[in-house]
Write a protein that holds these residues in place. Structure first.
Motif, short mmCIF file in Angstrom:
data_model
loop_
_atom_site.label_atom_id
_atom_site.label_comp_id
_atom_site.label_asym_id
_atom_site.label_seq_id
_atom_site.Cartn_x
_atom_site.Cartn_y
_atom_site.Cartn_z
N UNK A 115 6.03 4.12 -0.20
CA UNK A 115 5.11 3.16 0.38
C UNK A 115 4.83 2.02 -0.58
N UNK A 116 4.47 0.87 -0.04
CA UNK A 116 3.79 -0.16 -0.82
C UNK A 116 2.32 0.23 -0.85
N UNK A 117 1.44 -0.72 -1.01
CA UNK A 117 0.01 -0.40 -1.07
C UNK A 117 -0.57 0.02 0.27
N UNK A 118 0.24 0.02 1.35
CA UNK A 118 -0.29 0.36 2.67
C UNK A 118 -0.88 1.76 2.73
N UNK A 119 -0.39 2.69 1.90
CA UNK A 119 -0.94 4.05 1.89
C UNK A 119 -1.81 4.29 0.66
N UNK A 129 12.95 11.76 3.94
CA UNK A 129 12.25 10.59 3.41
C UNK A 129 11.61 9.80 4.54
N UNK A 130 10.36 9.38 4.32
CA UNK A 130 9.64 8.53 5.25
C UNK A 130 9.22 7.26 4.51
N UNK A 131 9.14 6.14 5.25
CA UNK A 131 8.81 4.86 4.64
C UNK A 131 7.56 4.26 5.29
N UNK A 132 6.83 3.49 4.50
CA UNK A 132 5.68 2.77 5.04
C UNK A 132 5.52 1.45 4.30
N UNK A 133 5.57 0.35 5.06
CA UNK A 133 5.19 -0.97 4.52
C UNK A 133 4.87 -1.88 5.70
N UNK A 189 16.54 -1.73 6.80
CA UNK A 189 15.19 -1.65 7.35
C UNK A 189 14.90 -0.23 7.80
N UNK A 190 13.69 0.25 7.49
CA UNK A 190 13.30 1.63 7.78
C UNK A 190 14.22 2.63 7.06
N UNK A 191 14.76 2.20 5.90
CA UNK A 191 15.58 3.08 5.10
C UNK A 191 16.98 3.29 5.63
#
Length: 720
Positions: free
Chosen positions: A324-328, A295-299, A518-520
């Protein structure tokens, strides 16, 4: 291949280096108008080749007209999108012996010095970085931008719908004056309901306006069903055939269940999951990792390194999930993506179309999206949005009204840029651009002078002591961004930055160790540097919490989407695949709301406790407008929502009729909460009454409120 007027060397590389046998329809249609110097908005579904549609003709102009220096700006709303685009534009420019470079907030000082020493032909940047270059003492902006000929605005709809758009237009007007010529403007977008209006907006003040056109071949000759294409946007919101694509709606009931479904389905595939909050991204990421899912995260609150890991996963990983949120959401190249999954519903149809466009990019594959609703409200929101989408409706992009705070910011920025500006000459820098007209801006100038933000001497305006005090930190960098970010603490493990967290997590009372998510991953706080806003942590097994407080008003349902939810409750299903769980949950939801919706109008319901609610299903802004307008019969101080308004308990049908008679011509702007003013950046540089007027105008929806007032109203008393 038919290619209009493209440069022969460029055409050679398109055929032989890229291996293209033909241009895409948008690329073909854009060649002649862009080579001729026209302004344009290029519309195409995601992955429709918009970057090349703009770049190839402009590089042809660059060669044919022998442009020198930095002649093309490529402006994006996200740094990640710029990072993603740079290798492509470096390749295209190199074919013609030209160069491209990147300048944004993460660009190292050494790279900036090289750019200033040897100006690239194409500069990829953000509006905030352009502003910073204009006001910086280290950049000779007159020399640097002297060769500017054209500006490409990628994801132009993302700018036009908020204050960054007004900021961008104002900066472009100043750049035109620095360059001494009108600059060609090209906007790229995938999802808009009003493209002609967007083009007019992009062209700005109209001074020396060029010919302009919307270029959108897919709207004239749409793909056949089954091709996985997005539906043609329809400004009127009228019905069309059901759009193609594999769209499914499921009700899972909790984030734990969502993690179970995601872990079990589509193993071996690359899946992109969108959540509507950073907290959900973190919590879902932790749950999936606990199930052994890569799993990878983005926000926005993750460190640059953490975000880059997620972006790299698009290109490199296979069997994984990216949350992700809307960042991707915007046009970052997602590579070979298999699935898109949406937790609950996004805020708009336009946002959904962007996310849907992340999938179906392989030949023979269809665009797809699996909605996982966490509760009945999430299910209703998703069903309503999918109903509007199935009708071919997309939100029109509308610039926020009355951006007086941006006027104040721009006046201060211009005085920094030029050191001194004639008190009667500042208007020329914006060529009469909407909010910079005399009637709007002159009261703001007077206030800035009166409060010490600007000084006046000998007919000249220049930066005053109050602006130095409020915005002078770090060479006025706080003046270049037009949005306010809530204060956050930087979280570090040793010297490695993990991201940022809300300070409330560090101050709330608790028993036992303080742990963050944070960061999963979970982290235990070991030390807090309150003065420098830093928090040091060590990894632990579980127990972490994630929390952020959003700036502004948060998500608020529109009139159209809230009315679509009402249509779903009245029995209309979105034409998508629904699981048995979703069908059962929707049936329960309809039963729950059975007496709160009526096909013939709105309802005023008094429950057995005497509480009176007007079920308008009008959306947040329309309800705020109605509550302000009907103040004599509305309970004061209530929290406004999308669906209903609390009324006085002694209200009668006769009183209602008297109060609402002819009220459509007497609508009032909503009241402004003092806390909301703190979220309007540069509000302190405005007279208080003008700051309040700006926010009131943005909270209002006069048209929808007036429409609701004309609908029949039924009074009901709930007996149970």
């Amino acid at each position: 291949m038919s290619s209009g007027d493209l440069d022969p060397a460029l055409l050679h590389h398109i055929v032989n280096t890229l291996g293209w046998r033909s241009l895409r329809p948008l690329q073909e249609a854009a060649v002649t108008p862009l080579v001729c110097g026209d302004d344009a908005v290029l519309l195409a579904p995601t992955a429709g080749g918009k970057t090349e549609a703009a770049a190839f003709p402009l590089l042809t102009r660059m060669t044919g007209e022998r442009w020198s220096g930095t002649s093309v700006l490529y402006v994006c709303p996200l740094k990640a999108l710029l990072n993603n685009l740079l290798p492509r534009l470096e390749t295209y420019t190199s074919w013609l012996g030209r160069t491209a470079a990147l300048w944004h907030g993460d660009t190292p000082a050494g790279a900036r010095k090289r750019i200033l020493a040897a100006r690239p032909d194409v500069l990829l940047t953000t509006p905030e970085s352009l502003e910073a270059m204009l006001v910086s003492v280290n950049v000779d902006h007159t020399s640097f931008f002297s060769g500017l000929q054209s500006v490409v605005v990628d994801e132009v709809h993302a700018f036009a719908g908020d204050d960054r758009g007004w900021h961008l237009l104002a900066v472009l007007e100043r750049l035109q004056r620095v360059a001494g010529r009108p600059v060609q403007r090209v906007g790229l977008s995938a999802t808009v309901g009003n493209p002609e209006a967007l083009l007019t907006w992009l062209q700005g003040s109209g001074a020396n306006k060029r010919p302009g056109q919307v270029i959108a071949p897919h709207l004239i000759d749409p793909p056949s069903p089954g091709a996985g294409a997005e539906p043609a946007p329809m400004p009127s919101g009228g019905p069309t055939a059901v759009p193609p694509g594999d769209i499914q709606l499921d009700h899972v009931g909790s984030l734990d269940n969502a993690a179970t479904v995601i872990a079990a389905l589509h193993r071996g595939e690359k899946r992109l999951v969108f959540c509507e909050s950073r907290r959900y991204v973190e919590e879902l990421g932790e749950k999936l990792r606990a199930k052994g899912v890569t799993t990878f995260l983005s926000h926005a609150s993750l460190s640059l390194d953490e975000r880059r890991r997620a972006e790299a996963a698009f290109a490199e990983a296979r069997d994984c999930v990216i949350i992700s949120t809307s960042t991707l959401e915007l046009g970052i190249d997602v590579g070979d993506l298999d699935r898109v999954i949406q937790i609950d519903a996004p805020a708009s149809v336009a946002s959904f179309l962007q996310r849907l466009g992340r999938s179906g990019r392989r030949e023979g594959s269809a665009r797809n999206c699996l909605f996982l609703a966490l509760d009945e409200d999430g299910l209703l929101g998703a069903a309503g949005l999918l109903l509007k989408w199935s009708q071919g409706w997309v939100e029109p992009v509308v610039a926020p009204p009355e951006p007086r705070h941006i006027v104040a910011q721009q006046l201060l920025a211009l005085c920094l840029q030029e050191n001194r500006v004639g008190e009667h000459l500042w208007q020329e820098w914006w060529n009469g651009l909407g909010p910079f007209g005399t009637s709007t801006a002159e009261p703001i100038v007077r206030h800035l002078v009166d409060q010490g933000y600007l000084d006046r001497d000998g007919g000249m305006l220049f930066i005053g002591p109050e602006a130095e005090r409020r915005f002078g930190h770090r060479h006025f960098m706080n003046l270049t961004a037009v949005f306010t970010a809530p204060p956050q603490f930087t979280v570090l493990q040793g010297r490695t930055e993990i991201g940022r967290t809300d300070p409330s997590l560090l101050t709330e009372r608790l028993d036992g160790p303080r742990r963050l998510l944070l960061a999963g991953r979970s982290w235990q706080v070991t030390y807090i540097d309150w003065r420098r806003r830093r928090c040091f942590v060590e990894p632990v097994d579980g127990g972490g919490k994630a929390k952020w407080i959003s700036a502004g008003f948060g998500l608020a349902g529109s009139h159209e989407l809230t009315r679509a939810e009402r249509q779903v409750l009245l029995g209309e299903d979105p034409p998508v695949k629904m699981t048995q769980r979703a069908t059962s949950a929707l049936r329960r939801t309809r039963e729950e709301y059975l007496d709160r919706v009526h096909p013939g109008g709105t309802l005023i319901i008094q429950d057995i406790g005497g509480h009176m609610r007007w079920w308008t299903w009008a959306g947040h802004r329309a309800n705020a407008t109605l509550a302000a307008t009907l103040g004599t019969v509305v309970v004061p101080g209530q929290h406004i929502n999308d669906r209903w308004i609390r009324l006085r308990e002694d209200l009668t049908a006769r009183t209602w009729s008297d109060v609402t008679k002819d009220m459509t011509d007497q609508l009032c702007l909503p009241d402004v909460d003092e806390r909301a003013l703190r979220g309007l950046k540069f509000a302190e540089a405005l007279p208080p009454r003008l700051a309040e007027a700006t926010l009131s105008a943005r909270l209002a929806d006069m048209e929808s409120a007036a429409a609701v007032l004309t609908e029949p109203v039924r009074f009901l008393r709930r007996e149970r």
